[in-house]
Design a protein around this motif. Structure first.
Motif, PDB file in Angstrom:
ATOM      1  N   THR A 253     -14.695 -11.861  -1.433  1.00 51.18           N
ATOM      2  CA  THR A 253     -13.450 -12.635  -1.313  1.00 51.18           C
ATOM      3  C   THR A 253     -12.549 -12.548  -2.537  1.00 51.18           C
ATOM      4  O   THR A 253     -11.421 -13.046  -2.500  1.00 51.18           O
ATOM      5  N   ASN A 254     -13.040 -11.945  -3.630  1.00 49.65           N
ATOM      6  CA  ASN A 254     -12.193 -11.789  -4.816  1.00 49.65           C
ATOM      7  C   ASN A 254     -11.400 -10.486  -4.804  1.00 49.65           C
ATOM      8  O   ASN A 254     -10.638 -10.223  -5.747  1.00 49.65           O
ATOM      9  N   LEU A 255     -11.547  -9.695  -3.754  1.00 44.57           N
ATOM     10  CA  LEU A 255     -10.852  -8.415  -3.709  1.00 44.57           C
ATOM     11  C   LEU A 255      -9.347  -8.599  -3.783  1.00 44.57           C
ATOM     12  O   LEU A 255      -8.761  -9.375  -3.027  1.00 44.57           O
ATOM     13  N   GLN A 256      -8.735  -7.848  -4.704  1.00 44.21           N
ATOM     14  CA  GLN A 256      -7.284  -7.809  -4.843  1.00 44.21           C
ATOM     15  C   GLN A 256      -6.703  -6.574  -4.150  1.00 44.21           C
ATOM     16  O   GLN A 256      -5.597  -6.635  -3.633  1.00 44.21           O
ATOM     17  N   SER A 257      -7.445  -5.471  -4.180  1.00 47.35           N
ATOM     18  CA  SER A 257      -6.976  -4.255  -3.511  1.00 47.35           C
ATOM     19  C   SER A 257      -8.147  -3.569  -2.827  1.00 47.35           C
ATOM     20  O   SER A 257      -9.263  -3.511  -3.358  1.00 47.35           O
ATOM     21  N   LEU A 258      -7.863  -3.059  -1.636  1.00 44.60           N
ATOM     22  CA  LEU A 258      -8.858  -2.352  -0.823  1.00 44.60           C
ATOM     23  C   LEU A 258      -8.138  -1.168  -0.188  1.00 44.60           C
ATOM     24  O   LEU A 258      -7.305  -1.342   0.703  1.00 44.60           O
ATOM     25  N   THR A 259      -8.435   0.031  -0.665  1.00 46.89           N
ATOM     26  CA  THR A 259      -7.705   1.212  -0.206  1.00 46.89           C
ATOM     27  C   THR A 259      -8.652   2.240   0.387  1.00 46.89           C
ATOM     28  O   THR A 259      -9.821   2.320   0.019  1.00 46.89           O
ATOM     29  N   GLY A 260      -8.126   3.049   1.323  1.00 47.68           N
ATOM     30  CA  GLY A 260      -8.917   4.112   1.930  1.00 47.68           C
ATOM     31  C   GLY A 260      -9.981   3.605   2.875  1.00 47.68           C
ATOM     32  O   GLY A 260     -10.980   4.289   3.098  1.00 47.68           O
TER      33      GLY A 260
ATOM     34  N   LYS B 246      -2.670 -13.599   7.281  1.00 48.67           N
ATOM     35  CA  LYS B 246      -3.414 -14.556   6.452  1.00 48.67           C
ATOM     36  C   LYS B 246      -3.373 -14.177   4.970  1.00 48.67           C
ATOM     37  O   LYS B 246      -3.702 -14.987   4.116  1.00 48.67           O
ATOM     38  N   MET B 247      -2.988 -12.950   4.686  1.00 48.67           N
ATOM     39  CA  MET B 247      -2.937 -12.457   3.300  1.00 48.67           C
ATOM     40  C   MET B 247      -1.563 -12.791   2.716  1.00 48.67           C
ATOM     41  O   MET B 247      -0.697 -11.932   2.563  1.00 48.67           O
ATOM     42  N   THR B 248      -1.382 -14.023   2.354  1.00 50.06           N
ATOM     43  CA  THR B 248      -0.046 -14.509   1.969  1.00 50.06           C
ATOM     44  C   THR B 248       0.455 -13.931   0.654  1.00 50.06           C
ATOM     45  O   THR B 248       1.650 -14.036   0.352  1.00 50.06           O
ATOM     46  N   GLY B 249      -0.431 -13.336  -0.147  1.00 48.73           N
ATOM     47  CA  GLY B 249      -0.009 -12.733  -1.413  1.00 48.73           C
ATOM     48  C   GLY B 249       0.056 -11.221  -1.359  1.00 48.73           C
ATOM     49  O   GLY B 249       0.180 -10.557  -2.401  1.00 48.73           O
TER      50      GLY B 249
ATOM     51  N   LYS C 247      -3.278  -5.588  -2.032  1.00 51.10           N
ATOM     52  CA  LYS C 247      -3.023  -4.227  -1.561  1.00 51.10           C
ATOM     53  C   LYS C 247      -4.066  -3.870  -0.513  1.00 51.10           C
ATOM     54  O   LYS C 247      -5.268  -4.017  -0.745  1.00 51.10           O
ATOM     55  N   LEU C 248      -3.606  -3.387   0.644  1.00 52.64           N
ATOM     56  CA  LEU C 248      -4.503  -3.026   1.737  1.00 52.64           C
ATOM     57  C   LEU C 248      -4.066  -1.690   2.312  1.00 52.64           C
ATOM     58  O   LEU C 248      -2.886  -1.499   2.632  1.00 52.64           O
ATOM     59  N   GLU C 249      -5.038  -0.761   2.443  1.00 57.23           N
ATOM     60  CA  GLU C 249      -4.767   0.565   2.992  1.00 57.23           C
ATOM     61  C   GLU C 249      -5.812   0.864   4.054  1.00 57.23           C
ATOM     62  O   GLU C 249      -7.002   0.957   3.763  1.00 57.23           O
TER      63      GLU C 249
ATOM     64  N   LEU D  82       1.099  -2.707   1.714  1.00 57.19           N
ATOM     65  CA  LEU D  82       0.410  -2.504   2.994  1.00 57.19           C
ATOM     66  C   LEU D  82       0.589  -1.063   3.426  1.00 57.19           C
ATOM     67  O   LEU D  82       1.699  -0.527   3.443  1.00 57.19           O
ATOM     68  N   SER D  83      -0.533  -0.405   3.775  1.00 55.61           N
ATOM     69  CA  SER D  83      -0.508   0.980   4.230  1.00 55.61           C
ATOM     70  C   SER D  83      -1.343   1.095   5.501  1.00 55.61           C
ATOM     71  O   SER D  83      -2.508   0.704   5.530  1.00 55.61           O
ATOM     72  N   LEU D  84      -0.733   1.651   6.550  1.00 49.96           N
ATOM     73  CA  LEU D  84      -1.410   1.848   7.833  1.00 49.96           C
ATOM     74  C   LEU D  84      -1.259   3.303   8.240  1.00 49.96           C
ATOM     75  O   LEU D  84      -0.168   3.864   8.179  1.00 49.96           O
ATOM     76  N   ALA D  85      -2.363   3.939   8.656  1.00 50.63           N
ATOM     77  CA  ALA D  85      -2.332   5.347   9.040  1.00 50.63           C
ATOM     78  C   ALA D  85      -3.217   5.567  10.255  1.00 50.63           C
ATOM     79  O   ALA D  85      -4.276   4.940  10.396  1.00 50.63           O
ATOM     80  N   THR D  86      -2.784   6.471  11.147  1.00 53.10           N
ATOM     81  CA  THR D  86      -3.598   6.786  12.311  1.00 53.10           C
ATOM     82  C   THR D  86      -4.694   7.793  11.970  1.00 53.10           C
ATOM     83  O   THR D  86      -5.742   7.812  12.625  1.00 53.10           O
ATOM     84  N   LYS D  87      -4.448   8.629  10.971  1.00 55.91           N
ATOM     85  CA  LYS D  87      -5.419   9.637  10.569  1.00 55.91           C
ATOM     86  C   LYS D  87      -5.379   9.800   9.058  1.00 55.91           C
ATOM     87  O   LYS D  87      -4.479   9.310   8.390  1.00 55.91           O
ATOM     88  N   ASP D  88      -6.381  10.507   8.529  1.00 56.21           N
ATOM     89  CA  ASP D  88      -6.350  10.807   7.105  1.00 56.21           C
ATOM     90  C   ASP D  88      -5.391  11.957   6.838  1.00 56.21           C
ATOM     91  O   ASP D  88      -4.930  12.637   7.754  1.00 56.21           O
ATOM     92  N   ILE D  89      -5.088  12.167   5.567  1.00 52.75           N
ATOM     93  CA  ILE D  89      -4.085  13.159   5.177  1.00 52.75           C
ATOM     94  C   ILE D  89      -4.459  14.563   5.636  1.00 52.75           C
ATOM     95  O   ILE D  89      -3.609  15.324   6.124  1.00 52.75           O
ATOM     96  N   ILE D  90      -5.722  14.941   5.495  1.00 50.31           N
ATOM     97  CA  ILE D  90      -6.141  16.288   5.888  1.00 50.31           C
ATOM     98  C   ILE D  90      -5.917  16.507   7.372  1.00 50.31           C
ATOM     99  O   ILE D  90      -5.450  17.563   7.811  1.00 50.31           O
ATOM    100  N   ALA D  91      -6.217  15.479   8.180  1.00 50.94           N
ATOM    101  CA  ALA D  91      -6.010  15.601   9.617  1.00 50.94           C
ATOM    102  C   ALA D  91      -4.538  15.814   9.935  1.00 50.94           C
ATOM    103  O   ALA D  91      -4.178  16.583  10.831  1.00 50.94           O
ATOM    104  N   TYR D  92      -3.655  15.137   9.202  1.00 53.30           N
ATOM    105  CA  TYR D  92      -2.219  15.336   9.406  1.00 53.30           C
ATOM    106  C   TYR D  92      -1.822  16.773   9.083  1.00 53.30           C
ATOM    107  O   TYR D  92      -1.048  17.407   9.804  1.00 53.30           O
TER     108      TYR D  92
END
Length: 636
Positions: free
Chosen positions: A384-391, A430-433, A410-412, A437-447
């Motif tokens: 619950t202390n996570l500030q950023s979660l990417t990939g 719910k992430m009021t702070g 930060k969320l990816e 925000l990053s949303l992707a349908t596939k990873d970069i290599i797939a693109y």
């Protein structure tokens, strides 16, 4: 100068009295006031005598008096350690007197021309000075991004905590203040914001560190739980054996071992073979002796395993393992109860995180890779202390777990699909702070392998974005630009990838009042950009524009007065681009133009010796062109 330095110090002490709140009783205020009065008398006696004679005896006597005052201040300081404002130490005033009492008027490094800059440096609050000194440790060989710098400043204990505030926000504030004072510079390199210390402040900081005055007495660090003599070690690995001579007898506080990519260390053969064990044996052996190690960065190194002893470094707050050849992370990582950052982006082989990661309850930043799928254990909601979660790749149940991570800034997410729409909207709101925000349908290599990807990104119709969001990244096909994007008045950065939107859909972007950074990566696939795309009055604060398009042939025109703030313009992988817009010459703020690769026809047009379009770019200070024909950077 001695008089001015010490008087300035006293003024700082007096400001403490003015800023004291109800946490400090009148008796303590009176104690500080009494000390100031005594120091005033001491200075009034010292300064006239040193003006009239050599003053060496008086200086010694004066420093002795300051030591007594320093002792009294230390007592008061220990009683008020919970306050926000740090108590300045008299030892800083003594240092300034020692440097300037010769009366020659020179500055820190003995060069008259640097005197004004040295004075600016000395007048910085201690928190900003420490931040600037730390930034100066990084060189051109070891560039540092803004995000990485923020995480390191927090992990190193340089940032002074303020009640009720997020440490990362304070670090950002410090960086912005130094940028505002033109001591730090933000450069867009490799499509990221990179931080550099501006000369001559870099020279001043390096001189201070060389003298040992930046680190000694832990002046650089606000946290005093570590030895005063602890050191920060940088090793640039270029294929040779790392020896114990890289370390001194002092405890190592931070260790950076960075692979030199210019030596071919990232070749496929090298990654397959891995680093020979004997090349970094001394580091593996020393790990269990690094009792005070806070930061361990092993970057661009084809290491295939970590020793189990890494779990013994219980003080570790930052573990960076970018671009590694690791097959696994040892379970002992769960012992690192103080770990704040785990950065394992761009691994060659790692595909699973151990369950012990869930023991890292102080973890603030988990940096996974958008290019390689790494499976995370179920139960991530406990962190619950996570500030950023990417990939983070979406799997069954993961979006529900995200609802507990309300502290995320930060969320990816990758592998997002339309079926996740409503559940994802509910979790993110719910992430009021949330800032990024990053949303992707596939990873970069797939693109890259499937450029004409038809998988739709959810538009989140019921989504109401937290107003704190400043950075938005959307990767995937969109039928239309989501309606809520246009409501994001605080948005400063927008990255759109492989969305293939129409010109009409893009026209609304120019009304985002605070947008500074726009990257269109296969997002706007037209052959011609006309003047209506960037109208006068639109994009009022846009500073950086990056365009990637395999179809783009030309940009016809920019109206005079459009793009008034544009500083950085990049054309990446626009292989067919043959014409730059008329009106580019009117964008007076433009500092950097980069075209990669440069079409031969466009190269002929832009040449300074006879190129008919050279007038469009000759006002731009920095121009970078990569010729695919010559496979090298070329000068125009």
């Amino acid at each position: 100068m001695a008089e001015a330095s010490t008087k300035s110090f006293l003024q700082g002490l007096r400001s403490i009295i003015l800023q004291e709140d109800g946490l400090v009783c009148n008796r303590k205020r009176e104690s500080i006031a009494t000390i100031i009065h005594g120091a005033d008398n001491c200075i009034d006696q010292y300064v006239p005598e040193t003006r009239s004679q050599d003053g060496s005896d008086q200086k010694a006597q004066f420093c002795s008096e300051l030591e007594k005052i320093d002792t009294r201040l230390a007592g008061i300081s220990s009683q008020r350690s919970q306050l926000n404002m740090p108590l300045l130490l008299m030892s800083e005033a003594k240092e300034e007197i020692g440097q300037s009492s010769s009366g020659d008027g020179v500055d820190l490094v003995g060069e008259e021309s640097l005197a004004p800059f040295a004075l600016n440096y000395r007048n910085l609050p201690s928190c900003l000075r420490s931040c600037l000194l730390y930034c100066s440790l990084f060189s051109e060989n070891i560039l540092i991004s803004r995000g990485r710098l923020v995480r390191l400043l927090v992990a190193e204990g340089i940032i002074q905590e303020r009640a009720g505030e997020v440490m990362e926000n304070i670090a950002e504030e410090n960086i912005n203040q130094l940028v505002g004072q033109r001591m730090l510079r933000v450069e867009i390199k490799y499509k990221n914001e990179m931080i550099e210390v501006v000369d001559p402040y870099l020279k001043i900081c390096r001189h201070k560190l060389h003298q040992g005055k930046g680190m000694e007495g832990n002046l650089l660090f606000s946290d005093s739980n570590f030895p005063k003599s602890s050191s920060i070690v940088f090793i640039l690995y270029s294929g040779e054996t790392i020896t114990s001579s890289s370390f001194n007898d002092h405890p190592v506080r931070s260790l950076f071992v960075i692979g030199d990519i210019s030596t071919g260390l990232t070749s496929a053969d090298h990654w397959e073979e891995g680093i020979p064990d004997n090349h970094w044996t001394c580091i593996r052996k020393a790990i269990h002796n690094f009792n005070f190690l806070r930061v361990l960065e092993l970057e661009n190194l084809c290491i295939k395993s970590l020793p189990e002893e890494i779990g013994d470094m219980i003080q570790l707050r930052y573990l960076g393992l970018k671009h590694s050849a690791l097959d696994e992370i040892p379970e002992s990582i769960g012992n690192l109860q103080n770990l704040q950052t785990l950065d394992i982006r761009y691994p060659r082989s790692l595909r699973v995180l151990p369950g012990a990661v869930l023991n890292l309850l102080q973890l603030r930043h988990l940096k996974l890779s958008m290019m390689f799928k790494i499976k995370v254990p179920s139960g991530m909601g406990i962190l619950t202390n996570l500030q950023s979660l990417t990939g983070l790749y979406v799997r069954h149940g993961i979006i529900e777990e995200l609802r507990s991570l309300t502290q995320l800034r930060k969320l990816e997410l990758i592998d997002v699909s339309e079926e996740h729409g409503s559940e994802l909207s509910a979790s993110i709101m719910k992430m009021t702070g949330l800032v990024s925000l990053s949303l992707a349908t596939k990873d970069i290599i797939a693109y890259l392998l499937d450029y004409e990807n038809d998988e739709l990104l959810p538009t989140l119709e019921q989504f109401s974005p937290p107003p704190s969001i400043k950075r938005l990244h959307l990767y995937g096909r969109l039928m239309d630009l989501p309606h809520w994007v246009c409501t994001m008045e605080n948005l400063t950065m927008l990255k759109l990838g492989y969305s293939f939107l129409s010109e009409e859909a893009f026209s609304v972007l120019q009304f985002l009042p605070n947008l500074k950074y726009l990257r269109l990566w296969g997002a706007y696939e037209v052959k011609v950009i006309n003047k209506d795309f960037f109208k006068v009055g639109g994009f009022p604060k846009l500073e950086t524009l990056i365009i990637y398009s395999k179809n783009l042939l030309e940009w016809t025109e920019i109206e005079e007065g459009a793009l008034p703030s544009l500083s950085f313009l990049f054309f990446l992988y626009c292989k067919r681009l043959r014409n730059l817009p008329e009106g580019l010459q009117y964008i007076s703020m433009l500092r950097v133009l980069e075209i990669w690769p440069l079409h031969p026809d466009l190269e002929r047009r832009l040449k300074c010796d006879g190129g008919k379009d050279n007038y469009k770019i000759k006002h731009i200070p920095e121009k970078r062109f990569f010729s695919s024909f010559l496979n090298t950077w070329v000068e125009i």
